[in-house]
Structure formats: C-alpha cells, structure tokens
Design an enzyme around this catalytic site. Structure first.
Site, PDB file in Angstrom:
ATOM      1  N   ARG A  96      37.892  44.485  50.680  1.00  0.00           N
ATOM      2  CA  ARG A  96      39.111  44.570  49.882  1.00  0.00           C
ATOM      3  C   ARG A  96      38.818  45.271  48.539  1.00  0.00           C
ATOM      4  O   ARG A  96      39.156  46.428  48.351  1.00  0.00           O
ATOM      5  CB  ARG A  96      39.688  43.150  49.662  1.00  0.00           C
ATOM      6  CG  ARG A  96      41.152  43.122  49.296  1.00  0.00           C
ATOM      7  CD  ARG A  96      41.429  43.545  47.873  1.00  0.00           C
ATOM      8  NE  ARG A  96      40.724  42.737  46.880  1.00  0.00           N
ATOM      9  CZ  ARG A  96      40.639  43.059  45.591  1.00  0.00           C
ATOM     10  NH1 ARG A  96      41.224  44.164  45.145  1.00  0.00           N
ATOM     11  NH2 ARG A  96      39.959  42.311  44.744  1.00  0.00           N
ATOM     12  N   ASP A  97      38.125  44.584  47.654  1.00  0.00           N
ATOM     13  CA  ASP A  97      37.863  45.145  46.325  1.00  0.00           C
ATOM     14  C   ASP A  97      37.062  46.441  46.441  1.00  0.00           C
ATOM     15  O   ASP A  97      37.322  47.424  45.737  1.00  0.00           O
ATOM     16  CB  ASP A  97      37.098  44.113  45.493  1.00  0.00           C
ATOM     17  CG  ASP A  97      37.042  44.454  44.019  1.00  0.00           C
ATOM     18  OD1 ASP A  97      37.333  45.596  43.659  1.00  0.00           O
ATOM     19  OD2 ASP A  97      36.688  43.566  43.229  1.00  0.00           O
ATOM     20  N   HIS A 136      33.544  36.419  39.519  1.00  0.00           N
ATOM     21  CA  HIS A 136      33.560  37.765  40.105  1.00  0.00           C
ATOM     22  C   HIS A 136      33.023  38.725  39.051  1.00  0.00           C
ATOM     23  O   HIS A 136      33.708  39.036  38.080  1.00  0.00           O
ATOM     24  CB  HIS A 136      35.019  38.080  40.477  1.00  0.00           C
ATOM     25  CG  HIS A 136      35.267  39.441  41.040  1.00  0.00           C
ATOM     26  ND1 HIS A 136      35.623  39.633  42.353  1.00  0.00           N
ATOM     27  CD2 HIS A 136      35.243  40.675  40.480  1.00  0.00           C
ATOM     28  CE1 HIS A 136      35.809  40.928  42.581  1.00  0.00           C
ATOM     29  NE2 HIS A 136      35.588  41.578  41.456  1.00  0.00           N
ATOM     30  N   HIS A 180      31.182  42.360  37.821  1.00  0.00           N
ATOM     31  CA  HIS A 180      30.907  43.771  38.100  1.00  0.00           C
ATOM     32  C   HIS A 180      29.627  44.169  37.378  1.00  0.00           C
ATOM     33  O   HIS A 180      29.327  43.646  36.311  1.00  0.00           O
ATOM     34  CB  HIS A 180      32.077  44.642  37.625  1.00  0.00           C
ATOM     35  CG  HIS A 180      33.224  44.664  38.581  1.00  0.00           C
ATOM     36  ND1 HIS A 180      34.081  45.723  38.694  1.00  0.00           N
ATOM     37  CD2 HIS A 180      33.671  43.746  39.477  1.00  0.00           C
ATOM     38  CE1 HIS A 180      34.995  45.473  39.618  1.00  0.00           C
ATOM     39  NE2 HIS A 180      34.776  44.269  40.103  1.00  0.00           N
ATOM     40  N   CYS A 182      34.164  51.842  39.757  1.00  0.00           N
ATOM     41  CA  CYS A 182      34.988  51.336  38.661  1.00  0.00           C
ATOM     42  C   CYS A 182      36.089  52.356  38.404  1.00  0.00           C
ATOM     43  O   CYS A 182      35.807  53.489  38.034  1.00  0.00           O
ATOM     44  CB  CYS A 182      34.133  51.160  37.408  1.00  0.00           C
ATOM     45  SG  CYS A 182      35.079  50.642  35.968  1.00  0.00           S
ATOM     46  N   ASN A 220      31.498  46.184  41.736  1.00  0.00           N
ATOM     47  CA  ASN A 220      31.066  44.829  42.074  1.00  0.00           C
ATOM     48  C   ASN A 220      29.550  44.713  42.195  1.00  0.00           C
ATOM     49  O   ASN A 220      28.878  45.648  42.636  1.00  0.00           O
ATOM     50  CB  ASN A 220      31.663  44.434  43.432  1.00  0.00           C
ATOM     51  CG  ASN A 220      33.167  44.407  43.399  1.00  0.00           C
ATOM     52  OD1 ASN A 220      33.763  43.547  42.779  1.00  0.00           O
ATOM     53  ND2 ASN A 220      33.791  45.373  44.056  1.00  0.00           N
TER      54      ASN A 220
HETATM   55 ZN    ZN Z   1      35.848  43.571  41.606  1.00  0.00          ZN
END
Ligand code: ZN
Length: 310
Positions: free
Chosen positions: A16-17, A207, A209, A240, A249
C-alpha cells in the site's frame, strides 16, 4: 538489552504505502507481492487503500487485488481509508481491520484530504462508528506526527490532542506516522511518553520513514519504551513524494535483521523477506534502498575466491 519487548508485530505496508509512491504496477504483480509477503511469517499486511482513483491511481484496482490475494490464516490483512466512503468500500470487500488516516498538520491534511484536521476528526468519529457497526476494528493513523513538509515541527500537544479525540471517539488503536522522516529518538520519546501518560491503555503502532537515516534508531528508541507494533515496507519500497529520490518507509528486512539479533522475535523468516524484497525490486524496475537486500544478513558468508582469484 533486557528492557526490550520479547516480540514485536510487524505490519508490512509495501503493497500500500510502498506502491502508492511508485509508478503504477499491474494488478497481478501486486497480488504476487502480497502472496510472497504472506509466506514470510509477517503478522500483519496493509494490503490496499480505498481512495479516490483520481487522487491515487496506483490503488484504483484495490478491489481486484484483494479478490485475487491468497489469504493466509495467520496473517491479519488491513485496508487504509481516508473517509467514510473508503471505509464502506473496505467493509464491503470484507476487511476486518480498517485504518483511517488524517494529518496532525492542517496544511498536509488539506492537501491530502481537502479538510482541516478538525473537520477530519469529526468525519472520523462517524467512520469509527460505521466500522464498529460492521464488526471490524478501526485504527486511527495520525500522519505528520513528527513534522510536516509544509509547516515544519508539529507541537507534541497538538499531536496528542488529535490522538485523544480519536481515542474518545472509540479508536481501537492509534498509529503515528513520520510521513517525511523528521523524527529522531528524542522526539520519539517525547511523543510516545506524552500519549502514554494521556492514554496508558491505548495500543500504539509506529510508522517511521528513513528519509534522513534515523528510521531504525527511532525504532530502537520506541522499543525501549515498550512499543511493539511497527510498520515497515519490504525493500524500503516507496519513496518520499516530497523529496524525489529520497528513501521512504524503513525496510522490513532491515528491521527484522536488527531486532532479531537483539532477541526480539518478529515471526518473520528473514531470507524469505529478502527474497520478497528482490521480487519487489524487479517489479518496480529500479534499485530499492534496503541495505540488507544489498549486503545480505550479517550471518551470510562470502565464498572464498579460488586460487586464480576469479
Ligand atoms: Zn509511510
């Protein structure tokens, strides 16, 4: 390091991300990636998001992806949504775990969801009710919790205020997202400490990064505070959006590689995760930022060259 949790629950967010920040890939490639991840032993996978296809074309095939995934019994799958309409689509698709996201920063929230943070919180109260009415659980994700690309630092009190409202409205757990990699261990301690003293019982998922290289340091700081739920992305998939070329991430295999050696169990088969990272890299067609993918685990030995030195 006897003060660390004995085990953590890793939520794999690459499908997803990660993919949301890559050029669109075909549906069957997404399905293959989720299936590969389901075989790594990871406990949670954020499989898709239900967002407007004009806003995020990479997720337009969320229903088709989810219909084709081979769901593993021991994996908890979730979907991310920005609003009630997305939540209804996720519930219709059969998800039992829903994450609804907003930003602690008004500017970032307006750019992403076209509402102020306060307006989103009002909407989210209704989302939580709808998700609960369907028998599913609802996590509220607070993005830009350690800083916003437009506004800079976001005061801890404001972030805790957003989380508190979500807790009062019935959120089952809270996640904090370091959307652009602005957290450092000191800032992790400050926010986690503040939210813990306000809501000692609420589940906390973090979460991070690695945009500025502090991702795993932040994980370690959080582990020492007893946090045991973390997001990570296979291969470090997903860049990003605010800094082209920068990493996004933290990489799942880097997280697993580090914490397992510290005696913290993840349930993840590291070699299987590295293999999935290799697949993800071939799928997107460019080098992913994971250093464990490049170097291999610390236990891997380099074969000796033969006498000719070839
Ligand atoms: Zn993320």
């Amino acid at each position: 390091m006897s003060d660390l949790p004995g085990a953590i629950s890793l939520r794999e967010v690459g499908p997803r991300d990660g993919l949301q920040n890559e050029a669109p890939v075909p549906t069957d490639a997404k399905v293959a990636l989720i299936d590969a991840l389901s075989r790594t032993g990871v406990s949670r996978i954020e499989a898709v998001s239900f967002v407007h296809p004009r806003a995020i074309p990479q997720m337009a095939d969320a229903d088709a992806v989810w219909a084709q995934v081979k769901r593993a019994d021991d994996v908890r799958y979730s979907a991310l949504v920005p609003n009630l309409r997305g939540a209804q689509r996720a519930l219709d698709a059969g998800f039992a775990e829903i994450e609804v996201v907003l930003s602690a920063s008004d500017t970032h929230n307006k750019r992403n969801i076209n509402r102020s943070t306060a307006e989103s919180l009002d909407d989210i109260a209704g989302v939580i009710d709808a998700v609960h009415a369907a028998g599913a659980t609802c996590q509220v994700i607070v993005a830009t919790a350690w800083g916003c690309p437009y506004e800079g630092d976001i005061p801890v009190e404001r972030v805790v205020g957003v989380a508190s409202r979500a807790v009062r409205d019935g959120a089952d757990s809270i996640a904090f997202g370091d959307t652009t990699g602005m957290a450092t261990p000191t800032r992790v301690e400050a926010l986690v400490g503040a939210v813990r003293s306000a809501h000692p019982e609420i589940g906390l998922n973090l979460h991070f990064h690695n945009t500025r290289g502090t991702g795993l340091a932040n994980v370690l700081a959080a582990l020492r505070l007893g946090v045991s739920d973390f997001d990570a992305s296979v291969g470090g998939l997903g860049g990003c959006p605010y800094a082209p070329g920068a990493s996004g991430n933290i990489a799942s295999e880097e997280l697993v590689h580090m914490v397992e050696d510290m005696g913290v169990a993840t349930g993840v088969d590291l070699e299987a995760m590295i293999e999935a990272a290799g697949e993800a890299e071939r799928m997107v067609g460019h080098t992913l930022p994971s250093q464990v993918l490049r170097a291999g685990p610390r236990t891997r030995r380099t074969p000796m060259p033969d006498a000719a030195g070839t």
